[in-house]
Scaffold this motif. Structure first.
Motif, PDB file in Angstrom:
ATOM      1  N   GLU A   1       0.865  -1.178   0.000  1.00  0.00           N
ATOM      2  CA  GLU A   1       0.000   0.000   0.000  1.00  0.00           C
ATOM      3  C   GLU A   1       0.904   1.232   0.000  1.00  0.00           C
ATOM      4  OE1 GLU A   1      -3.962   0.095  -0.103  1.00  0.00           O
ATOM      5  OE2 GLU A   1      -3.582  -1.105   1.683  1.00  0.00           O
ATOM      6  N   GLU A   2       0.452   2.299  -0.655  1.00  0.00           N
ATOM      7  CA  GLU A   2       1.245   3.529  -0.717  1.00  0.00           C
ATOM      8  C   GLU A   2       0.845   4.458   0.425  1.00  0.00           C
ATOM      9  OE1 GLU A   2       3.335   5.066  -3.125  1.00  0.00           O
ATOM     10  OE2 GLU A   2       3.611   3.202  -4.260  1.00  0.00           O
ATOM     11  N   ALA A   3       1.827   5.120   1.030  1.00  0.00           N
ATOM     12  CA  ALA A   3       1.514   6.146   2.029  1.00  0.00           C
ATOM     13  C   ALA A   3       0.970   7.373   1.304  1.00  0.00           C
ATOM     14  CB  ALA A   3       2.764   6.498   2.814  1.00  0.00           C
ATOM     15  N   SER A   4       0.003   8.084   1.932  1.00  0.00           N
ATOM     16  CA  SER A   4      -0.501   9.325   1.329  1.00  0.00           C
ATOM     17  C   SER A   4       0.500  10.450   1.527  1.00  0.00           C
ATOM     18  CB  SER A   4      -1.837   9.724   1.957  1.00  0.00           C
ATOM     19  OG  SER A   4      -2.737   8.650   1.898  1.00  0.00           O
ATOM     20  N   ALA A   5       1.210  10.430   2.651  1.00  0.00           N
ATOM     21  CA  ALA A   5       2.277  11.393   2.906  1.00  0.00           C
ATOM     22  C   ALA A   5       3.184  10.810   3.967  1.00  0.00           C
ATOM     23  CB  ALA A   5       1.698  12.727   3.393  1.00  0.00           C
ATOM     24  N   GLY A   6       4.383  11.358   4.058  1.00  0.00           N
ATOM     25  CA  GLY A   6       5.325  10.866   5.053  1.00  0.00           C
ATOM     26  C   GLY A   6       6.369   9.952   4.450  1.00  0.00           C
ATOM     27  N   ARG A   7       7.293   9.525   5.315  1.00  0.00           N
ATOM     28  CA  ARG A   7       8.425   8.744   4.836  1.00  0.00           C
ATOM     29  C   ARG A   7       8.477   7.402   5.543  1.00  0.00           C
ATOM     30  NH1 ARG A   7      12.917  12.109   6.277  1.00  0.00           N
ATOM     31  NH2 ARG A   7      13.495  10.364   7.597  1.00  0.00           N
ATOM     32  N   VAL A   8       8.692   6.352   4.775  1.00  0.00           N
ATOM     33  CA  VAL A   8       8.852   5.026   5.352  1.00  0.00           C
ATOM     34  C   VAL A   8      10.138   4.443   4.807  1.00  0.00           C
ATOM     35  CG1 VAL A   8       7.923   2.687   5.469  1.00  0.00           C
ATOM     36  CG2 VAL A   8       6.369   4.637   5.549  1.00  0.00           C
ATOM     37  N   GLU A   9      11.066   4.112   5.697  1.00  0.00           N
ATOM     38  CA  GLU A   9      12.342   3.546   5.236  1.00  0.00           C
ATOM     39  C   GLU A   9      12.607   2.229   5.941  1.00  0.00           C
ATOM     40  OE1 GLU A   9      15.400   6.403   5.914  1.00  0.00           O
ATOM     41  OE2 GLU A   9      14.458   7.868   4.568  1.00  0.00           O
ATOM     42  N   VAL A  10      13.088   1.284   5.165  1.00  0.00           N
ATOM     43  CA  VAL A  10      13.558   0.037   5.749  1.00  0.00           C
ATOM     44  C   VAL A  10      14.999  -0.137   5.305  1.00  0.00           C
ATOM     45  CG1 VAL A  10      13.241  -2.452   5.875  1.00  0.00           C
ATOM     46  CG2 VAL A  10      11.248  -0.969   5.718  1.00  0.00           C
ATOM     47  N   HIS A  11      15.896  -0.215   6.277  1.00  0.00           N
ATOM     48  CA  HIS A  11      17.313  -0.332   5.940  1.00  0.00           C
ATOM     49  C   HIS A  11      17.709  -1.797   5.952  1.00  0.00           C
ATOM     50  CE1 HIS A  11      17.542   3.992   6.371  1.00  0.00           C
ATOM     51  NE2 HIS A  11      16.877   3.859   7.508  1.00  0.00           N
ATOM     52  N   GLY A  12      18.078  -2.287   4.770  1.00  0.00           N
ATOM     53  CA  GLY A  12      18.449  -3.695   4.656  1.00  0.00           C
ATOM     54  C   GLY A  12      19.808  -3.954   5.269  1.00  0.00           C
ATOM     55  N   SER A  13      20.078  -5.228   5.521  1.00  0.00           N
ATOM     56  CA  SER A  13      21.362  -5.579   6.132  1.00  0.00           C
ATOM     57  C   SER A  13      22.304  -6.209   5.117  1.00  0.00           C
ATOM     58  CB  SER A  13      21.146  -6.543   7.287  1.00  0.00           C
ATOM     59  OG  SER A  13      20.600  -7.750   6.800  1.00  0.00           O
ATOM     60  N   ALA A  14      21.770  -6.851   4.100  1.00  0.00           N
ATOM     61  CA  ALA A  14      22.637  -7.528   3.132  1.00  0.00           C
ATOM     62  C   ALA A  14      22.002  -7.507   1.754  1.00  0.00           C
ATOM     63  CB  ALA A  14      22.882  -8.964   3.576  1.00  0.00           C
ATOM     64  N   GLU A  15      22.833  -7.490   0.733  1.00  0.00           N
ATOM     65  CA  GLU A  15      22.370  -7.546  -0.654  1.00  0.00           C
ATOM     66  C   GLU A  15      21.592  -8.849  -0.888  1.00  0.00           C
ATOM     67  OE1 GLU A  15      22.422  -5.714  -3.596  1.00  0.00           O
ATOM     68  OE2 GLU A  15      22.789  -4.123  -2.130  1.00  0.00           O
ATOM     69  N   GLY A  16      20.538  -8.751  -1.664  1.00  0.00           N
ATOM     70  CA  GLY A  16      19.837  -9.959  -2.093  1.00  0.00           C
ATOM     71  C   GLY A  16      18.877 -10.525  -1.068  1.00  0.00           C
ATOM     72  N   ARG A  17      18.920  -9.996   0.142  1.00  0.00           N
ATOM     73  CA  ARG A  17      17.984 -10.486   1.154  1.00  0.00           C
ATOM     74  C   ARG A  17      16.683  -9.709   1.019  1.00  0.00           C
ATOM     75  NH1 ARG A  17      19.686 -10.897   7.376  1.00  0.00           N
ATOM     76  NH2 ARG A  17      20.419 -12.883   6.616  1.00  0.00           N
ATOM     77  N   PRO A  18      15.535 -10.396   1.060  1.00  0.00           N
ATOM     78  CA  PRO A  18      14.283  -9.651   0.922  1.00  0.00           C
ATOM     79  C   PRO A  18      14.086  -8.681   2.087  1.00  0.00           C
ATOM     80  CG  PRO A  18      13.845 -11.944   1.426  1.00  0.00           C
ATOM     81  CD  PRO A  18      15.316 -11.838   1.187  1.00  0.00           C
ATOM     82  N   GLU A  19      13.457  -7.554   1.787  1.00  0.00           N
ATOM     83  CA  GLU A  19      13.280  -6.531   2.793  1.00  0.00           C
ATOM     84  C   GLU A  19      12.352  -6.990   3.913  1.00  0.00           C
ATOM     85  OE1 GLU A  19      12.934  -2.238   1.500  1.00  0.00           O
ATOM     86  OE2 GLU A  19      10.949  -2.609   2.308  1.00  0.00           O
ATOM     87  N   ASN A  20      11.240  -7.599   3.513  1.00  0.00           N
ATOM     88  CA  ASN A  20      10.292  -8.034   4.537  1.00  0.00           C
ATOM     89  C   ASN A  20       9.500  -9.232   4.054  1.00  0.00           C
ATOM     90  OD1 ASN A  20       7.441  -7.329   3.472  1.00  0.00           O
ATOM     91  ND2 ASN A  20       8.681  -5.523   2.997  1.00  0.00           N
ATOM     92  N   SER A  21       8.968  -9.986   5.013  1.00  0.00           N
ATOM     93  CA  SER A  21       8.029 -11.055   4.697  1.00  0.00           C
ATOM     94  C   SER A  21       6.892 -10.958   5.686  1.00  0.00           C
ATOM     95  CB  SER A  21       8.687 -12.425   4.813  1.00  0.00           C
ATOM     96  OG  SER A  21       9.743 -12.530   3.903  1.00  0.00           O
ATOM     97  N   MET A  22       5.711 -11.204   5.181  1.00  0.00           N
ATOM     98  CA  MET A  22       4.529 -10.943   5.996  1.00  0.00           C
ATOM     99  C   MET A  22       3.819 -12.249   6.349  1.00  0.00           C
ATOM    100  SD  MET A  22       2.170  -7.798   5.695  1.00  0.00           S
ATOM    101  CE  MET A  22       0.426  -7.637   5.936  1.00  0.00           C
ATOM    102  N   VAL A  23       3.369 -12.316   7.603  1.00  0.00           N
ATOM    103  CA  VAL A  23       2.412 -13.343   8.002  1.00  0.00           C
ATOM    104  C   VAL A  23       1.071 -12.627   8.021  1.00  0.00           C
ATOM    105  CG1 VAL A  23       1.696 -14.926   9.829  1.00  0.00           C
ATOM    106  CG2 VAL A  23       4.133 -14.554   9.390  1.00  0.00           C
ATOM    107  N   PHE A  24       0.214 -12.973   7.073  1.00  0.00           N
ATOM    108  CA  PHE A  24      -1.012 -12.201   6.873  1.00  0.00           C
ATOM    109  C   PHE A  24      -2.068 -12.527   7.917  1.00  0.00           C
ATOM    110  CE2 PHE A  24       1.169 -11.832   2.925  1.00  0.00           C
ATOM    111  CZ  PHE A  24       0.738 -10.653   2.346  1.00  0.00           C
ATOM    112  N   GLN A  25      -2.981 -11.564   8.089  1.00  0.00           N
ATOM    113  CA  GLN A  25      -4.122 -11.782   8.977  1.00  0.00           C
ATOM    114  C   GLN A  25      -5.046 -12.806   8.316  1.00  0.00           C
ATOM    115  OE1 GLN A  25      -6.087  -8.087   9.984  1.00  0.00           O
ATOM    116  NE2 GLN A  25      -7.359  -9.028  11.540  1.00  0.00           N
ATOM    117  N   GLY A  26      -5.400 -13.854   9.043  1.00  0.00           N
ATOM    118  CA  GLY A  26      -6.279 -14.877   8.476  1.00  0.00           C
ATOM    119  C   GLY A  26      -5.517 -15.927   7.692  1.00  0.00           C
ATOM    120  N   ASP A  27      -6.289 -16.830   7.059  1.00  0.00           N
ATOM    121  CA  ASP A  27      -5.699 -17.941   6.313  1.00  0.00           C
ATOM    122  C   ASP A  27      -5.059 -17.425   5.041  1.00  0.00           C
ATOM    123  OD1 ASP A  27      -5.569 -20.438   7.302  1.00  0.00           O
ATOM    124  OD2 ASP A  27      -7.520 -21.107   6.565  1.00  0.00           O
ATOM    125  N   SER A  28      -3.748 -17.532   4.921  1.00  0.00           N
ATOM    126  CA  SER A  28      -3.109 -16.971   3.738  1.00  0.00           C
ATOM    127  C   SER A  28      -2.202 -17.963   3.019  1.00  0.00           C
ATOM    128  CB  SER A  28      -2.299 -15.738   4.108  1.00  0.00           C
ATOM    129  OG  SER A  28      -1.122 -16.138   4.792  1.00  0.00           O
TER     130      SER A  28
END
Ligand SMILES: Nc1ncnc2c1ncn2[C@@H]1O[C@H](COP(=O)(O)OP(=O)(O)OP(=O)(O)O)[C@@H](O)[C@H]1O
Ligand SMILES: [Mg+2]
Lengths: 279, 283
Positions: free
Chosen positions: B71-98
């Motif tokens: 989802e896109e923010a309407s305003a503001g800044r969101v940064e995620v600083h990675g630790s290593a090349e090639g590693r995915p930024e995030n993985s989600m465990v979704f709400q409900g059966d996913s």
């Protein structure tokens, strides 16, 4: 932490779900079902035979099963039955693929792309209710009396259920699964292969089964008009020659083809949707 | 906020993984815009188990989806600083059966790695490890419909951990489970997490769960979602879920947080009721 095994895991270890164990009672019930399914038609044929022999049924319209069977043996040994069956099977086979492939592609694109859906779905849903048999004269006009007109009739029959069910199948996939795919880095083609296609597959198979059934109806009708071979022709010809036995042989072969088709497609469906429980 | 546990929104100087500044998220509605999140600031240091508690509809899922870039923010800044090349930024465990119903447990758990084209041998090792950790090894070839709800949630967790991201995002992973399973899975999650100590953003509306799992807790306001208070959880790691809950400090902390949350829950119910009623007449 001291906890080692959960109650949930203890409970499931007794019957590992990896190798489903079916209870003996269930197996017996299934065998009984099979037996009943085979016995009922045989009993009905027996009654039919008896009714004809004692004159309760008019043999001109309902010839005894034994005489139909005799006629069938003659037609098999003369090779005629096989010639006609083969002609129909070829048309069915070619028409099946001619309808299936565009149906799948168009259905998938319509399911995935909103603009394409907006542009084409009125066209597809608008022409769908036309009885396909009513198109025969037009098809004969366009494709002539040769093979192509029969193949196209089958293809039309297969196309509509496949395209509609594929679109619906893609659309009913929960949006969350696309989010999961995106979150785990799936690219466009991977999303199609791992989400859209398997998600729509049960619905696609339903479409194919409906389409194959419709194709069989249409090939019989198409062969009755302007064909010199095929089971439809054979039945129509038998009516003109008043060879009622032959007519029944034709019907029987068509029934067998339809049944075999549904068996094969059911098997394919189980193969491509192994996660389904309702098959 | 005069509170012994409450702490300031900006964390002490540490390597920051997730940084959010002035986040605003609005959704267009029929005749107005719905503000889901407003002026939200957040810093999450690497390796922190960060928990967000808030009343239903306060924008928790929306925040997580923005962090996940779904989802896109309407305003503001969101940064995620990675630790290593090639590693995915995030993985989600979704709400409900996913988890995908059409994939086996193994194929579900290995999904992220397969999509990234990780070598088969590495996939076998990583996925094998996390399936073993979640007690699912013998169910590798099962389809989700053959599993219990608790096992399906374990697959979802294994899928996220196996993907080895910088940040794990978890959206109420246990809220659909019964009390026993919940406690069990909380313990399992803590044990798996202890191996890698990844940065986690965990959403829940259970204060108990927040205190049990978290290093730091953010309480959100209802409509629009803002940060209302932050709490640092002092309990040592590794934690024993049941033992922890017996401690008096645990009870005090839960009570404290509830004090902050109660107004918001009341507020959110007052705010949601009337529009829902009106809807009946409109349609
Ligand atoms: N796609 C959307 N379009 C319009 N409004 C949305 C959308 N997604 C969320 N909202 C609104 O934003 C607000 C926050 O929703 P969100 O799902 O983030 O809540 P939540 O805190 O996760 O609630 P819950 O605890 O019930 O899961 C709600 O008022 C919701 O109606
Ligand atoms: Mg939510």
């Amino acid at each position: 932490m001291a906890t080692t095994t959960s109650p949930e895991r203890q409970g499931t270890e007794a019957a590992p779900a990896a190798t489903p164990v079916r209870p003996a009672r269930w197996r017996n019930a299934r065998n009984r079902d099979r037996l009943l399914a085979a016995v009922t038609p045989l009993v009905l044929l027996g009654i039919w035979e008896v009714l004809v022999r004692i004159g309760a049924l008019d043999a001109r319209f309902f010839p005894a099963p034994s005489s139909i069977f005799g006629r069938m043996v003659d037609m098999v040994s003369s090779g005629e039955l096989w010639t006609q069956t083969w002609a129909s099977l070829q048309r069915l086979f070619l028409g099946f693929w001619l309808g299936l492939i565009p149906g799948l592609v168009l259905g998938a694109v319509m399911g995935l792309s909103r603009p394409v859906r907006a542009a084409l779905s009125p066209l597809v849903s608008g022409t769908y209710p036309i009885p396909k048999s009513a198109l025969l004269p037009l098809i004969l006009l366009v494709f002539g009396l040769g093979e192509m007109s029969k193949i196209v009739m089958v293809a039309i029959g297969v196309f509509y259920p496949v395209v509609l069910n594929t679109t619906a199948g893609v659309l009913q996939i929960q949006p969350m699964y696309y989010d999961v795919a995106k979150n785990f880095g799936a690219k466009r083609l991977q999303v199609f292969r791992t989400v859209a296609l398997p998600g729509a597959m049960p619905s696609i198979m339903t479409g194919i089964e409906l389409g194959a059934g419709l194709g069989l109806i249409l090939i019989a009708i198409a062969e009755m008009v302007g064909a010199q071979s095929g089971l439809g022709f054979m039945i129509w010809n038998a009516w003109q020659l008043y060879s009622v036995d032959t007519m029944y042989v034709g019907l029987l072969v068509i029934a067998v083809i339809g049944y075999a088709m549904s068996l094969v497609l059911g098997w394919v469906a189980r193969l491509v949707t192994p996660w389904r429980t309702d098959r | 906020m005069i509170d012994q546990h409450a702490s300031s929104p900006v964390a002490p100087a540490q390597e920051i993984t997730v940084s959010v500044r002035g986040l605003l998220k609005q959704f267009p509605a029929k005749d107005r815009t719905v503000t889901a999140l407003d002026s939200l600031d957040l810093d999450i240091p690497r390796g922190q188990f960060f928990v967000i508690v808030g009343p239903s509809g306060c924008g928790k899922t929306t925040l997580l989806r923005i962090l996940a870039r779904l989802e896109e923010a309407s305003a503001g800044r969101v940064e995620v600083h990675g630790s290593a090349e090639g590693r995915p930024e995030n993985s989600m465990v979704f709400q409900g059966d996913s988890i995908f119903p059409w994939m086996t447990v193994w194929d579900n758990a290995s999904y992220g790695l397969r999509m990234r084209g990780v070598p088969a041998a590495d996939i076998r090792e990583t996925v094998g490890h996390y399936l073993a950790k979640t007690g699912l090894t013998q169910f590798s070839d099962c389809y989700p419909h053959q599993l219990s709800g608790g096992m399906r949630q374990r697959v979802s967790i294994a899928r996220a951990f196996a993907n080895d991201p910088d940040v794990l995002l978890m959206d109420e992973p246990f809220s659909a489970l019964d009390e026993q399973n919940k406690t069990l899975l909380q313990g399992e999650l803590l044990r798996i997490w202890d191996e890698t100590r990844k940065t986690v953003v965990f959403i829940t509306h259970s204060v108990d769960e927040a205190v049990t799992l978290g290093d730091r807790i953010m309480v959100m306001t209802a409509h629009p979602g803002r940060a209302k208070a932050f709490f640092d959880v002092p309990f040592e790691r590794p934690r024993d879920v049941l033992e922890l809950r017996q401690r008096p400090e645990y009870g005090e902390m839960v009570y404290d947080i509830w004090q902050h949350l109660r107004d918001e829950v009341d507020h959110s119910q007052a705010a949601t009721r009337p529009p829902e009623r009106r809807r009946w007449f409109r349609r």
